[in-house]
Design an enzyme around this catalytic site. Structure first.
Site, short mmCIF file in Angstrom:
data_model
loop_
_atom_site.label_atom_id
_atom_site.label_comp_id
_atom_site.label_asym_id
_atom_site.label_seq_id
_atom_site.Cartn_x
_atom_site.Cartn_y
_atom_site.Cartn_z
N ALA A 96 -31.67 24.88 -42.80
CA ALA A 96 -31.38 26.01 -41.92
C ALA A 96 -31.11 27.25 -42.75
O ALA A 96 -30.17 27.28 -43.55
CB ALA A 96 -30.16 25.68 -41.04
N LEU B 26 -32.07 8.32 -37.56
CA LEU B 26 -31.96 6.92 -38.00
C LEU B 26 -33.32 6.23 -38.06
O LEU B 26 -33.47 5.08 -37.64
CB LEU B 26 -30.98 6.15 -37.11
CG LEU B 26 -29.53 6.66 -37.15
CD1 LEU B 26 -28.65 5.83 -36.23
CD2 LEU B 26 -28.98 6.63 -38.57
N ARG C 5 -36.92 23.52 -32.94
CA ARG C 5 -36.02 22.35 -32.89
C ARG C 5 -35.09 22.48 -31.72
O ARG C 5 -34.46 23.52 -31.52
CB ARG C 5 -35.23 22.20 -34.19
CG ARG C 5 -34.18 21.09 -34.09
CD ARG C 5 -33.64 20.62 -35.42
NE ARG C 5 -34.40 19.44 -35.89
CZ ARG C 5 -33.94 18.59 -36.82
NH1 ARG C 5 -32.76 18.78 -37.38
NH2 ARG C 5 -34.67 17.56 -37.20
N ARG D 106 -31.48 11.71 -44.00
CA ARG D 106 -30.65 11.00 -44.97
C ARG D 106 -31.42 9.93 -45.73
O ARG D 106 -31.12 9.65 -46.89
CB ARG D 106 -29.45 10.38 -44.25
CG ARG D 106 -28.51 11.44 -43.70
CD ARG D 106 -27.37 10.84 -42.90
NE ARG D 106 -26.58 11.90 -42.27
CZ ARG D 106 -25.53 11.68 -41.50
NH1 ARG D 106 -25.13 10.45 -41.26
NH2 ARG D 106 -24.87 12.70 -40.96
N PRO E 261 -34.96 19.36 -42.17
CA PRO E 261 -34.09 20.34 -42.81
C PRO E 261 -32.67 19.82 -42.91
O PRO E 261 -32.10 19.35 -41.92
CB PRO E 261 -34.18 21.55 -41.87
CG PRO E 261 -34.54 20.97 -40.54
CD PRO E 261 -35.39 19.78 -40.83
N CYS F 111 -28.90 20.96 -44.75
CA CYS F 111 -28.13 21.93 -45.54
C CYS F 111 -27.54 21.26 -46.77
O CYS F 111 -26.99 20.16 -46.69
CB CYS F 111 -27.02 22.55 -44.70
SG CYS F 111 -27.62 23.67 -43.43
N TYR G 267 -25.79 25.59 -32.38
CA TYR G 267 -25.84 26.88 -33.06
C TYR G 267 -26.28 27.97 -32.07
O TYR G 267 -26.34 27.73 -30.87
CB TYR G 267 -26.72 26.76 -34.30
CG TYR G 267 -26.18 25.76 -35.30
CD1 TYR G 267 -24.88 25.89 -35.80
CD2 TYR G 267 -26.92 24.67 -35.72
CE1 TYR G 267 -24.35 24.97 -36.69
CE2 TYR G 267 -26.41 23.73 -36.61
CZ TYR G 267 -25.12 23.90 -37.10
OH TYR G 267 -24.59 22.98 -37.97
#
Length: 367
Positions: free
Chosen positions: A62, A311, A233, A334, A23, A25, A185
């Site tokens: 999220a 990574l 998570r 990414r 996930p 954003c 969070y």
């Protein structure tokens, strides 16, 4: 035979491979009006393209269980009919490409109401579309406003909000619900002593700090079908205790193992293992695969399946993570932004047949 491209079955759901989209954003939803928090054509293209690209599971970013749970005013939510309907076409598109649609249900807590990261991520004032944030304690994250300390009654309401969003996620066609308990969070800030200063039943020792997260999981599991999996998570460490110069107390790998056992007992099927995010100045030794050992430890000490993140960029690196038993799946973030078709290219690199969309396959010379 590639382990990375072996299906994984959790409960009655079979996920076609172990290359999963994490996930992420996108900060691209409407911030006001009737479509606030609803996914757009951008989200449809963004998520469906990774399914077409060969990812076995595609997880939506999220997604706030209520308006003040979004990280930013431009984030997705799942608290009304309009949002639910907009997600339905996305889950249909993901499934049409043979992937499993998943959603991360979240509340950003004291790190909510921030600007888009490419604009600095500052706190957004209420006059500009922000809102008062909430947290277990009136203790601000660095550079952001002091949040409102949740009452016990408000905590009860949040548990219900997570369950209601899970019901909407199911109605929208998602097959996996993940509870976001990481990165500083709301849920993570209850878990970590670096975010929770409460002295009531929701604070203090580990049992107290786990109480709200476990209640959320129980509520989501009650409304989620028995045959479908629930993920959680976690930030496996705050990266505080690893620094001998840091005198603060934080969440640790030992705590994560204890939490994993409690989550497993409550019907969680996989732990999505990340780290960090609780304190702004943690020293994080980022390097390829640096978070994988946390996933491995949970898997070895509890038997709970895990996903490794962080990574992971090379097909042979991902293959080794799965084939060695370090984790049950890889979550790519990414790298999938850079290359939506990474999974197909990884299959080629590992000499595995992959199902390129027929419209593309003939052009690129793949099966």
């Amino acid at each position: 035979m590639s382990s990375l491209f072996t299906p994984l079955t959790l409960r009655s759901l079979t996920i076609p491979n172990r290359v999963w989209m994490a996930p992420m954003c996108m900060y691209s939803a409407s911030m006001e009006g009737p479509d606030v928090g609803a996914p757009t054509d951008f989200h449809l293209t963004h998520l469906a393209s990774r399914a077409a690209g060969g990812a076995g599971l595609v997880m939506a970013e999220a997604t706030g269980v209520r308006a003040d749970g979004r990280i930013s005013p431009w984030d997705l939510g799942l608290w009304n009919d309009r949002q639910q309907e907009a997600f339905s076409r996305i889950t249909a598109a993901i499934r049409a490409h043979g992937a499993v649609p998943a959603v991360q249900l979240a509340h950003a807590g004291r790190k909510a109401a921030t600007d888009r990261p490419w604009l600095g991520g500052r706190g957004v004032a209420e006059s500009e579309g922000g809102w008062e944030t909430v947290a277990p304690s009136a203790w601000a994250f660095e550079g952001l406003p002091v949040p409102h300390e949740l009452t016990v009654e408000e905590i009860d309401g949040l548990v219900a909000d997570f369950a209601a969003s899970a019901e909407r996620a199911l109605a929208a066609g998602f097959q996996v619900a993940e509870v976001h308990g990481a990165h500083g969070y709301l849920i993570d800030s209850f878990l970590s002593p670096a975010g929770n200063r409460r002295t009531d039943e929701y604070g203090g020792d580990l049992e107290g700090r786990m109480r709200f997260p476990l209640r959320v999981v129980e509520a989501v599991r009650r409304v989620w079908p028995e045959e479908l999996p629930v993920f959680f998570r976690v930030s496996a460490t705050d990266w505080i205790e690893e620094n001998p110069e840091d005198t603060r107390t934080g969440w640790t790998g030992d705590d994560t193992v204890r939490l994993a056992k409690e989550l497993q007992a409550r019907g969680v099927d996989l732990l999505d293992v990340s780290s960090g995010g609780m304190v702004h100045d943690a020293r994080i030794p980022a390097a390829p695969g640096y978070q994988v050992p946390f996933a491995t430890r949970v898997r070895q000490e509890t038997g709970l399946p895990t996903a490794a993140v962080g990574l992971i960029t090379d097909p042979r690196q991902a293959e080794e993570i799965i084939s060695s038993g370090a984790a049950d799946a890889t979550m790519l973030g990414r790298e999938l932004l850079r290359d939506p078709y990474w999974a197909h290219r990884a299959a080629d690199a590992l000499d595995v047949s992959s199902d390129w969309p027929v419209q593309y396959g003939y052009a690129v010379g793949r099966r």
